[in-house]
Scaffold this motif. Structure first.
Motif, mmCIF file in Angstrom:
data_model
loop_
_atom_site.group_PDB
_atom_site.id
_atom_site.type_symbol
_atom_site.label_atom_id
_atom_site.label_comp_id
_atom_site.label_asym_id
_atom_site.label_seq_id
_atom_site.Cartn_x
_atom_site.Cartn_y
_atom_site.Cartn_z
ATOM 1 N N ASP A 1 2.159 -24.942 15.728
ATOM 2 C CA ASP A 1 1.997 -23.770 16.603
ATOM 3 C C ASP A 1 3.358 -23.141 16.913
ATOM 4 O OD1 ASP A 1 0.587 -21.838 17.946
ATOM 5 O OD2 ASP A 1 0.276 -23.018 19.761
ATOM 6 N N ASN A 2 4.175 -23.006 15.871
ATOM 7 C CA ASN A 2 5.512 -22.456 16.015
ATOM 8 C C ASN A 2 5.539 -21.038 15.442
ATOM 9 O OD1 ASN A 2 8.251 -21.917 16.099
ATOM 10 N ND2 ASN A 2 8.801 -24.039 15.621
ATOM 11 N N LYS A 3 5.073 -20.101 16.250
ATOM 12 C CA LYS A 3 4.968 -18.707 15.826
ATOM 13 C C LYS A 3 6.332 -18.108 15.486
ATOM 14 C CE LYS A 3 4.301 -15.476 18.905
ATOM 15 N NZ LYS A 3 3.706 -14.577 19.896
ATOM 16 N N ASN A 4 7.348 -18.436 16.261
ATOM 17 C CA ASN A 4 8.670 -17.857 16.023
ATOM 18 C C ASN A 4 9.241 -18.254 14.663
ATOM 19 O OD1 ASN A 4 8.670 -16.492 18.460
ATOM 20 N ND2 ASN A 4 9.646 -18.194 19.554
ATOM 21 N N ASN A 5 9.130 -19.523 14.297
ATOM 22 C CA ASN A 5 9.626 -19.951 12.986
ATOM 23 C C ASN A 5 8.793 -19.361 11.853
ATOM 24 O OD1 ASN A 5 11.814 -21.338 13.931
ATOM 25 N ND2 ASN A 5 10.910 -23.364 13.680
ATOM 26 N N LEU A 6 7.493 -19.201 12.081
ATOM 27 C CA LEU A 6 6.642 -18.565 11.076
ATOM 28 C C LEU A 6 7.093 -17.131 10.852
ATOM 29 C CD1 LEU A 6 4.211 -18.455 9.181
ATOM 30 C CD2 LEU A 6 2.798 -17.939 11.186
ATOM 31 N N ARG A 7 7.293 -16.400 11.922
ATOM 32 C CA ARG A 7 7.749 -15.007 11.812
ATOM 33 C C ARG A 7 9.108 -14.933 11.134
ATOM 34 N NH1 ARG A 7 6.090 -11.442 16.864
ATOM 35 N NH2 ARG A 7 7.599 -10.137 15.806
ATOM 36 N N LYS A 8 10.017 -15.829 11.507
ATOM 37 C CA LYS A 8 11.362 -15.829 10.924
ATOM 38 C C LYS A 8 11.308 -16.130 9.428
ATOM 39 C CE LYS A 8 15.982 -17.833 11.539
ATOM 40 N NZ LYS A 8 16.401 -17.350 10.276
ATOM 41 N N THR A 9 10.501 -17.094 9.035
ATOM 42 C CA THR A 9 10.367 -17.441 7.623
ATOM 43 C C THR A 9 9.831 -16.270 6.820
ATOM 44 O OG1 THR A 9 10.038 -19.775 8.146
ATOM 45 C CG2 THR A 9 9.259 -19.025 5.996
ATOM 46 N N LEU A 10 8.819 -15.606 7.343
ATOM 47 C CA LEU A 10 8.268 -14.446 6.653
ATOM 48 C C LEU A 10 9.311 -13.335 6.547
ATOM 49 C CD1 LEU A 10 4.722 -14.394 8.272
ATOM 50 C CD2 LEU A 10 5.275 -14.964 5.894
ATOM 51 N N ASP B 1 12.666 -13.613 6.749
ATOM 52 C CA ASP B 1 13.791 -14.023 5.900
ATOM 53 C C ASP B 1 13.459 -13.895 4.417
ATOM 54 O OD1 ASP B 1 15.260 -14.589 8.149
ATOM 55 O OD2 ASP B 1 15.101 -16.779 7.958
ATOM 56 N N ASN B 2 12.199 -14.103 4.081
ATOM 57 C CA ASN B 2 11.767 -14.022 2.681
ATOM 58 C C ASN B 2 11.163 -12.661 2.334
ATOM 59 O OD1 ASN B 2 12.126 -16.816 1.402
ATOM 60 N ND2 ASN B 2 11.313 -17.238 3.437
ATOM 61 N N ARG B 3 11.256 -11.752 3.281
ATOM 62 C CA ARG B 3 10.738 -10.379 3.117
ATOM 63 C C ARG B 3 9.296 -10.365 2.642
ATOM 64 N NH1 ARG B 3 15.865 -6.945 0.881
ATOM 65 N NH2 ARG B 3 17.316 -7.743 2.424
ATOM 66 N N LEU B 4 8.482 -11.149 3.335
ATOM 67 C CA LEU B 4 7.069 -11.248 3.009
ATOM 68 C C LEU B 4 6.229 -10.653 4.132
ATOM 69 C CD1 LEU B 4 6.929 -14.929 1.741
ATOM 70 C CD2 LEU B 4 6.851 -12.862 0.352
ATOM 71 N N ARG B 5 5.155 -10.026 3.739
ATOM 72 C CA ARG B 5 4.157 -9.586 4.710
ATOM 73 C C ARG B 5 3.018 -10.591 4.648
ATOM 74 N NH1 ARG B 5 4.049 -3.858 6.250
ATOM 75 N NH2 ARG B 5 1.873 -4.355 6.643
ATOM 76 N N LEU B 6 2.580 -11.033 5.797
ATOM 77 C CA LEU B 6 1.552 -12.065 5.845
ATOM 78 C C LEU B 6 0.294 -11.635 5.096
ATOM 79 C CD1 LEU B 6 0.909 -14.871 6.845
ATOM 80 C CD2 LEU B 6 0.065 -13.874 8.940
ATOM 81 N N LYS C 1 -7.903 -25.957 13.349
ATOM 82 C CA LYS C 1 -7.922 -27.418 13.250
ATOM 83 C C LYS C 1 -6.814 -28.056 14.084
ATOM 84 C CE LYS C 1 -7.472 -31.079 9.798
ATOM 85 N NZ LYS C 1 -7.214 -31.358 8.375
ATOM 86 N N HIS C 2 -5.658 -27.390 14.173
ATOM 87 C CA HIS C 2 -4.514 -27.939 14.896
ATOM 88 C C HIS C 2 -4.334 -27.308 16.282
ATOM 89 C CE1 HIS C 2 -3.065 -30.460 11.645
ATOM 90 N NE2 HIS C 2 -3.416 -29.497 10.822
ATOM 91 N N ASN C 3 -5.331 -26.555 16.725
ATOM 92 C CA ASN C 3 -5.313 -25.908 18.042
ATOM 93 C C ASN C 3 -4.026 -25.089 18.247
ATOM 94 O OD1 ASN C 3 -6.524 -25.241 20.463
ATOM 95 N ND2 ASN C 3 -5.506 -26.892 21.567
ATOM 96 N N ALA C 4 -3.664 -24.332 17.240
ATOM 97 C CA ALA C 4 -2.450 -23.513 17.255
ATOM 98 C C ALA C 4 -2.805 -22.076 17.633
ATOM 99 C CB ALA C 4 -1.769 -23.568 15.897
ATOM 100 N N ALA C 5 -3.102 -21.874 18.918
ATOM 101 C CA ALA C 5 -3.609 -20.582 19.383
ATOM 102 C C ALA C 5 -2.587 -19.457 19.244
ATOM 103 C CB ALA C 5 -4.075 -20.698 20.827
ATOM 104 N N ASP C 6 -1.328 -19.703 19.580
ATOM 105 C CA ASP C 6 -0.310 -18.649 19.481
ATOM 106 C C ASP C 6 -0.107 -18.202 18.039
ATOM 107 O OD1 ASP C 6 0.107 -18.624 22.207
ATOM 108 O OD2 ASP C 6 1.844 -19.973 22.122
ATOM 109 N N THR C 7 0.014 -19.161 17.160
ATOM 110 C CA THR C 7 0.230 -18.842 15.755
ATOM 111 C C THR C 7 -1.003 -18.173 15.159
ATOM 112 O OG1 THR C 7 1.699 -20.733 15.598
ATOM 113 C CG2 THR C 7 0.940 -19.794 13.538
ATOM 114 N N ALA C 8 -2.180 -18.635 15.531
ATOM 115 C CA ALA C 8 -3.409 -18.010 15.034
ATOM 116 C C ALA C 8 -3.500 -16.562 15.510
ATOM 117 C CB ALA C 8 -4.634 -18.792 15.495
#
Length: 123
Positions: free
Chosen positions: A39-48, A50-55, A75-82
């Motif tokens: 549930d690490n939304k910030n790292n997900l956003r940064k990774t996308l 940094d790699n110039r990807l659109r989700l 499944k992992h109850n990751a509400a922010d990331t979802a």
């Protein structure tokens, strides 16, 4: 000669903006899956970023533990990331995914992510 040079520059510029699909066993996909599970939304956003990807461009190509990203988040109850993932996808894709029904039939009916899915499906 000048026309060929302009054409070549245009082709190079156009192809530099095309992102390649992410393979399911790729390190980038594994990182994305781990950020969703944690549930690490910030790292997900940064990774996308940094790699110039659109989700929405890579969403269909990423499978985590045999599940699409939203179901993996449920499944992992990751509400922010979802919530972030759902906000990046077209409402028609969210509505057609069947994620809310999957969650209800797999014991995740109480997940707060289902409300976000239903809200996003309506828009």
């Amino acid at each position: 000669m000048k026309a060929k040079l302009i054409t070549l520059a245009t082709v190079i510029a156009a192809t530099s903006f095309i992102s390649t699909p992410v393979a399911a066993n790729d390190q980038l996909a594994q990182s994305i899956c781990s950020y969703v599970a944690a549930d690490n939304k910030n790292n997900l956003r940064k990774t996308l970023a940094d790699n110039r990807l659109r989700l929405r461009a890579v969403y269909d190509g990423i499978v985590c533990d045999g599940l699409p990203l939203v179901r993996h988040a449920i499944k992992h109850n990751a509400a922010d990331t979802a919530g972030f993932i759902l906000s990046q996808l077209p409402g028609s894709l969210v509505a057609a995914s069947g994620d809310a029904e999957w969650a209800a039939s797999n014991g995740f009916a109480a997940s707060p992510i289902i409300a976000t899915i239903k809200e996003r499906s309506a828009s």
